[in-house]
Design an enzyme around this catalytic site. Structure first.
Site, short mmCIF file in Angstrom:
data_model
loop_
_atom_site.label_atom_id
_atom_site.label_comp_id
_atom_site.label_asym_id
_atom_site.label_seq_id
_atom_site.Cartn_x
_atom_site.Cartn_y
_atom_site.Cartn_z
N GLU A 143 79.71 -6.25 68.57
CA GLU A 143 79.39 -7.66 68.31
C GLU A 143 78.45 -8.15 69.41
O GLU A 143 78.72 -7.96 70.60
CB GLU A 143 80.67 -8.49 68.29
N ARG A 203 79.97 -22.74 74.59
CA ARG A 203 79.36 -23.72 73.69
C ARG A 203 80.43 -24.53 72.95
O ARG A 203 81.54 -24.67 73.45
CB ARG A 203 78.38 -23.00 72.75
N ARG A 228 63.62 -21.72 67.01
CA ARG A 228 64.88 -22.44 66.77
C ARG A 228 65.61 -22.63 68.10
O ARG A 228 65.93 -21.65 68.77
CB ARG A 228 65.73 -21.61 65.82
N ALA A 282 76.27 -17.45 62.64
CA ALA A 282 77.40 -18.35 62.42
C ALA A 282 78.52 -17.71 61.60
O ALA A 282 79.68 -18.17 61.67
CB ALA A 282 76.91 -19.62 61.74
N PRO A 331 72.44 -15.04 59.66
CA PRO A 331 71.69 -16.24 59.28
C PRO A 331 70.98 -16.92 60.44
O PRO A 331 71.51 -17.00 61.55
CB PRO A 331 72.76 -17.16 58.69
N ASN A 332 69.80 -17.40 60.14
CA ASN A 332 68.96 -18.21 61.03
C ASN A 332 68.28 -17.41 62.14
O ASN A 332 67.46 -17.95 62.87
CB ASN A 332 69.75 -19.40 61.64
N TYR A 360 68.42 -20.25 72.63
CA TYR A 360 68.20 -18.86 72.22
C TYR A 360 66.97 -18.20 72.84
O TYR A 360 66.73 -17.02 72.62
CB TYR A 360 68.09 -18.79 70.68
N ASN A 405 74.74 -8.93 65.15
CA ASN A 405 74.74 -10.36 65.47
C ASN A 405 74.90 -11.09 64.14
O ASN A 405 73.93 -11.25 63.39
CB ASN A 405 73.46 -10.79 66.18
N HIS A 461 75.61 -11.28 70.80
CA HIS A 461 75.07 -12.64 70.71
C HIS A 461 74.03 -12.87 71.80
O HIS A 461 74.21 -12.41 72.93
CB HIS A 461 76.18 -13.68 70.85
#
Ligand code: DQA
Length: 154
Positions: A104, A113, A24, A83, A16-17, A29, A80, A106
């Protein structure tokens, strides 16, 4: 449907996103778009003699379906999960059902964070985790995926 002939691709799956990449929270990012990420993955894979299937969805169940598809059709998965990384037992279970490596990945470093990003429901079933290098995280993940596909002990 019969499975594809020839060597299997690396699936690069985005949650998502990530369709908003580039606009964004660029301070987190970066300015690279998802298309830029795809191009970088395809180029790196090509140099390593591999191909890429690159996808993005905002839906958790779609990621589950693509992971199931990858069981037969992919040699490795770069994931990725956005969330859903921090919430999804369904993704944990789906990854567990795969015999191929899942990496995995990112763009940011979730460990640096907010506290809610310090938990990953998928790290325990991933082969490994690459985070914090922006677009380069994906390039490194594709490299790891290609090596693991050639030699699972690498
Ligand atoms: C992310 C990190 C996640 O915490 C976040 O929810 C994302 C992107 C990353 O690539 O840095 O959507 O997976």
């Amino acid at each position: 449907m019969t499975s594809q002939p020839g060597p299997k691709p690396i699936y690069v799956l985005n949650g998502p996103n990530l369709n908003l990449l580039g606009s964004r929270e660029p301070e987190v990012y970066g300015r690279d778009t998802l298309k830029d990420v795809e191009t970088a993955c395809v180029d790196r894979a090509k140099a390593l003699g591999k191909t890429i299937i690159f996808r993005q969805t905002n839906a958790e169940g779609q990621l589950v379906d693509w992971l199931h598809e990858a069981r037969d059709k992919a040699c490795a998965v770069v994931l990725n999960a956005g969330a859903y990384t921090h919430t999804s037992i369904a993704l944990h279970d789906a990854i567990k059902s795969l015999e191929i490596p899942v990496i995995e990945t990112h763009l940011s470093n979730p460990a640096s964070r907010e506290p809610f990003r310090h938990v990953s429901t998928i790290s325990a079933v991933a082969k490994g985790v690459i985070s914090g290098f922006g677009l380069t995280s994906y390039v490194l993940a594709v490299e790891a995926a290609a090596r693991l596909a050639a030699d699972p002990a690498s």
